[in-house]
Design an enzyme around this catalytic site. Structure first.
Site, PDB file in Angstrom:
ATOM      1  CG  ASN A  89      -1.783   1.194   1.396  1.00 13.36           C
ATOM      2  OD1 ASN A  89      -1.688   2.141   0.635  1.00 13.36           O
ATOM      3  ND2 ASN A  89      -2.612   1.183   2.413  1.00 13.36           N
ATOM      4  CG  ASP A 141      -7.535   4.753  -2.674  1.00 19.78           C
ATOM      5  OD1 ASP A 141      -8.135   4.006  -1.886  1.00 19.78           O
ATOM      6  OD2 ASP A 141      -6.480   5.330  -2.386  1.00 19.78           O
ATOM      7  CG  ASP A 163       4.934  14.909  10.796  1.00 23.65           C
ATOM      8  OD1 ASP A 163       3.952  14.998  11.550  1.00 23.65           O
ATOM      9  OD2 ASP A 163       5.667  13.899  10.740  1.00 23.65           O
TER      10      ASP A 163
END
Length: 333
Positions: A9, A115, A244
């Site tokens: 993935n 997806d 992040d």
């Protein structure tokens, strides 16, 4: 006889893997994750001495033709190469991962899981883009992404699945999806995974006039514009520090604080739009790396949605790898 299924993935920031026993129910044997930029051999070192009976891949975009899981052959590879134009951050990386897996396990069947599949039957009011018919005829439409994650949420809810569900998949890539009766009826991402909410390095929805401005006034070409909207914007562009959120929470600058607020507001605005689509909601589920683990972000989004009244909210893990394994097992049965 129990079969072993390996799942690969690849997301925009990392590659997750899983090893599953095709039992009833499906059983996870091992799982892990490596960041992009790590040597290719490190992935298979982490996986270890596994001899899979099948390999399932998450594919972000199958283009105009591929939505349902399919066994990978030369024809599928050709179609995936053409579809890479719709997902330049993900398509080439997925093709490279398929090639690596084929070299490592040359006789093992491989399955592509898309997806876009969960969103394939969205109603026309959601999937149709307001552009000329000649362009729409070429397959330019809203496709939607994070479908395997959405499938996994629907599966986890099981008999408790409400009629009106909003799923906020929040990670380095992020999207919000409206689900009615277990089916996608609207979603924030569009033709490509670049649209919708503000993301780690992606701008999300922006004024298309900005792109024209960059072409005309800054003399940028397609590659330079792609770099701006996909790799240099979002939380990274706003904060000038990091994509992040874990880093931004610990960065005491006005720019970092603003980046967090803009991200949360963009998610809340998309959730509000899905409430219009559904006529309200019976449940909001937060999932993905941020959605599952960042309580501060969830709190800010909830605060922005306080006007909507009390809508039950849950945090559930995104089990994309389990969905990939399930699809691979069913297809090869």
């Amino acid at each position: 006889m129990t079969r072993t299924i390996l799942t690969l993935n690849g997301g925009s920031s990392s590659v997750k893997f899983g090893v599953y026993a095709d039992a009833d129910p499906l059983r996870e044997i091992a799982a892990g994750e490596i960041e992009h930029g790590t040597a290719d051999t490190a992935l298979f070192d982490r996986i270890g001495a596994v001899t899979p009976d099948a390999i399932g891949h998450r594919i972000v975009h199958g283009g105009t033709e591929l939505f349902a899981p399919v066994v990978i052959d030369a024809g599928v590879i050709d179609r995936l190469r053409r579809a890479s134009a719709f997902a330049p951050l993900h398509g080439p990386a997925a093709l490279a991962m398929i090639a690596l897996a084929q070299a490592r396990y040359p006789s093992v069947p491989q399955v592509a899981c898309f997806d876009t599949g969960f969103h394939a039957d969205m109603p026309d009011v959601a999937r149709t883009l307001p552009i000329p018919a000649a362009l729409r005829a070429d397959g330019i439409r809203r496709y939607g992404f994070h479908g395997l994650s959405c499938e996994s949420i629907v599966a986890q809810l099981g008999d408790a699945l409400p009629d009106r569900l909003v799923i906020a998949h929040l990670g380095n890539g992020a999207s919000v999806t409206a689900v009615r009766g277990g089916r996608s009826v609207d979603t924030s991402m569009g033709l490509t995974p670049s649209g919708g909410v503000v993301m780690g390095t992606r701008a999300g929805d922006i004024d298309p006039g900005l792109l024209l401005y960059l072409l005309r006034e800054r003399r940028m070409d397609a590659a330079a514009i792609e770099a701006v909207i996909d790799r240099e914007s979002g939380l990274l562009g706003l904060s000038a520090v990091s994509a992040d959120l874990r880093v931004l929470h610990g960065t005491d600058t006005a720019a970092a604080r603003l980046a967090i607020r803009i991200f949360c507001r963009s998610v809340a605005k998309q959730v509000a739009g899905m409430l219009v689509t559904l006529g309200g909601a019976d449940l909001i589920v937060f999932t993905g790396g941020i959605g599952e683990n960042d309580a501060q972000v969830r709190g800010l989004i909830r605060a922005d949605l306080a006007w909507a009244g009390t809508v039950p909210q849950r945090v559930l893990p995104s089990r994309e790898n389990r969905q990939i394994a399930w699809h691979a097992a069913r297809l090869l049965a």
